[in-house]
Design a protein around this motif. Structure first.
Motif, PDB file in Angstrom:
ATOM      1  N   GLY A   1      44.041  34.993  34.175  1.00  0.00           N
ATOM      2  CA  GLY A   1      42.976  35.307  35.122  1.00  0.00           C
ATOM      3  C   GLY A   1      42.885  36.787  35.428  1.00  0.00           C
ATOM      4  O   GLY A   1      41.793  37.356  35.523  1.00  0.00           O
ATOM      5  N   GLY A   2      44.043  37.433  35.573  1.00  0.00           N
ATOM      6  CA  GLY A   2      44.059  38.874  35.834  1.00  0.00           C
ATOM      7  C   GLY A   2      43.491  39.668  34.672  1.00  0.00           C
ATOM      8  O   GLY A   2      42.733  40.630  34.868  1.00  0.00           O
ATOM      9  N   LEU A   3      43.824  39.268  33.446  1.00  0.00           N
ATOM     10  CA  LEU A   3      43.300  39.966  32.270  1.00  0.00           C
ATOM     11  C   LEU A   3      41.790  39.813  32.178  1.00  0.00           C
ATOM     12  O   LEU A   3      41.070  40.791  31.913  1.00  0.00           O
TER      13      LEU A   3
ATOM     14  N   ASN B   1      52.195  31.178  36.445  1.00  0.00           N
ATOM     15  CA  ASN B   1      52.227  32.596  36.066  1.00  0.00           C
ATOM     16  C   ASN B   1      51.378  32.867  34.832  1.00  0.00           C
ATOM     17  O   ASN B   1      50.747  33.925  34.717  1.00  0.00           O
TER      18      ASN B   1
ATOM     19  N   LEU C   1      47.814  32.833  35.977  1.00  0.00           N
ATOM     20  CA  LEU C   1      47.592  34.027  36.783  1.00  0.00           C
ATOM     21  C   LEU C   1      47.433  35.251  35.889  1.00  0.00           C
ATOM     22  O   LEU C   1      46.546  36.098  36.122  1.00  0.00           O
ATOM     23  N   SER C   2      48.253  35.355  34.854  1.00  0.00           N
ATOM     24  CA  SER C   2      48.167  36.483  33.924  1.00  0.00           C
ATOM     25  C   SER C   2      46.833  36.454  33.177  1.00  0.00           C
ATOM     26  O   SER C   2      46.181  37.492  33.013  1.00  0.00           O
TER      27      SER C   2
ATOM     28  N   PHE D   1      39.748  39.272  34.626  1.00  0.00           N
ATOM     29  CA  PHE D   1      39.148  40.048  35.718  1.00  0.00           C
ATOM     30  C   PHE D   1      39.012  41.517  35.330  1.00  0.00           C
ATOM     31  O   PHE D   1      37.956  42.130  35.520  1.00  0.00           O
ATOM     32  N   PHE D   2      40.065  42.087  34.762  1.00  0.00           N
ATOM     33  CA  PHE D   2      40.014  43.499  34.390  1.00  0.00           C
ATOM     34  C   PHE D   2      39.070  43.751  33.211  1.00  0.00           C
ATOM     35  O   PHE D   2      38.413  44.791  33.146  1.00  0.00           O
TER      36      PHE D   2
END
Length: 253
Positions: free
Chosen positions: A14-16, A8, A11-12, A18-19
């Motif tokens: 990677g998401g940050l 997690n 994943l967090s 990406f945005f």
């Protein structure tokens, strides 16, 4: 459960990322001045276009500076930490100098090193050593100082030799701190190599970035910077894996 938490976390992150890249891409497209503010896609395309010269010419030059500088810092830093731990007088004399050395802006000294050593690899190596030497020395020294006094007395009572005390007690106690210093140092070695190459070099990622700046090529400036970040990240992960392998006992619950 622990594995799920780690997943997690990645994943967090990677998401940050990406945005952030998405926002960067949109902002760059809106500004529409690639020579000043290139988008991530333009930088990626430039990396592909320049992959041969960056990967096979300039990246090895920077990597050589990093590895030589880091190796010298590791040898000198560990040796000095051991000496300061052994001799209290040396600690009192050297430790303040180490602190003061970090107040001197390395970027101001880099041109002096270029004057002394020219555009050879050693001017860049010296900059790298000065940046990476401090965290290795201080962290290793702190690790040695944190050695359990009770265990030290037990070793002496058992008649252990000085060599046995060093190899069986002091070094294992200092290893976690040593690796912490190495993880900091390997990321700083990227900065040291880039600074040295930026101010005076014939090859290297820092040199190439400066050359692209004179040509007003924004994507060309960022392309070697991305490679520098990749080098630092790979180095950090390698040190982390080595730490995990050598200090498995810390992860046993």
């Amino acid at each position: 459960m622990n594995t799920k938490i780690k997943f997690n976390r990645w994943l967090s992150a990677g998401g940050l990322i990406f945005f952030l890249l998405l926002g960067w891409e949109a902002s760059a497209q809106w500004v529409n001045q690639p020579y000043l503010f290139p988008s991530p896609s333009q930088i990626f395309i430039k990396m592909i276009d320049l992959h041969h010269v960056l990967f096979f010419v300039h990246l090895p030059a920077t990597l050589s500076v990093m590895l030589i500088g880091l190796f010298c810092s590791m040898i000198l830093g560990v040796a000095l930490a051991l000496c300061m731990n052994k001799f209290k007088t040396l600690e009192q004399a050297i430790y303040p100098i180490l602190i003061v050395s970090q107040t001197i802006p390395i970027i101001a000294l880099a041109p002096v090193f270029v004057l002394w050593f020219g555009y050879s690899i050693w001017s860049k190596v010296l900059v790298t050593i000065l940046i990476t030497f401090f965290p290795i020395t201080v962290n290793t020294f702190d690790g040695l100082k944190s050695t359990s006094k009770e265990q030290l007395e037990w070793f002496k009572t058992a008649g252990a030799s000085k060599r046995a005390i060093l190899t069986k007690l002091y070094i294992p106690s200092a290893l976690p701190s040593f690796f912490s210093g190495m993880k900091v140092a390997i990321t700083l070695s990227v900065i040291g190599a880039a600074i040295g190459e930026w101010l005076g070099a014939n090859a290297g990622l820092g040199y190439f970035s400066r050359r692209m700046m004179t040509q007003f090529d924004g994507a060309g400036v960022f392309a070697p910077i991305v490679w520098l970040s990749i080098l630092g990240l790979i180095g950090f992960l390698l040190i982390t894996l080595l730490e995990y392998y050598l200090l498995k006992w810390r992860h046993i619950k």
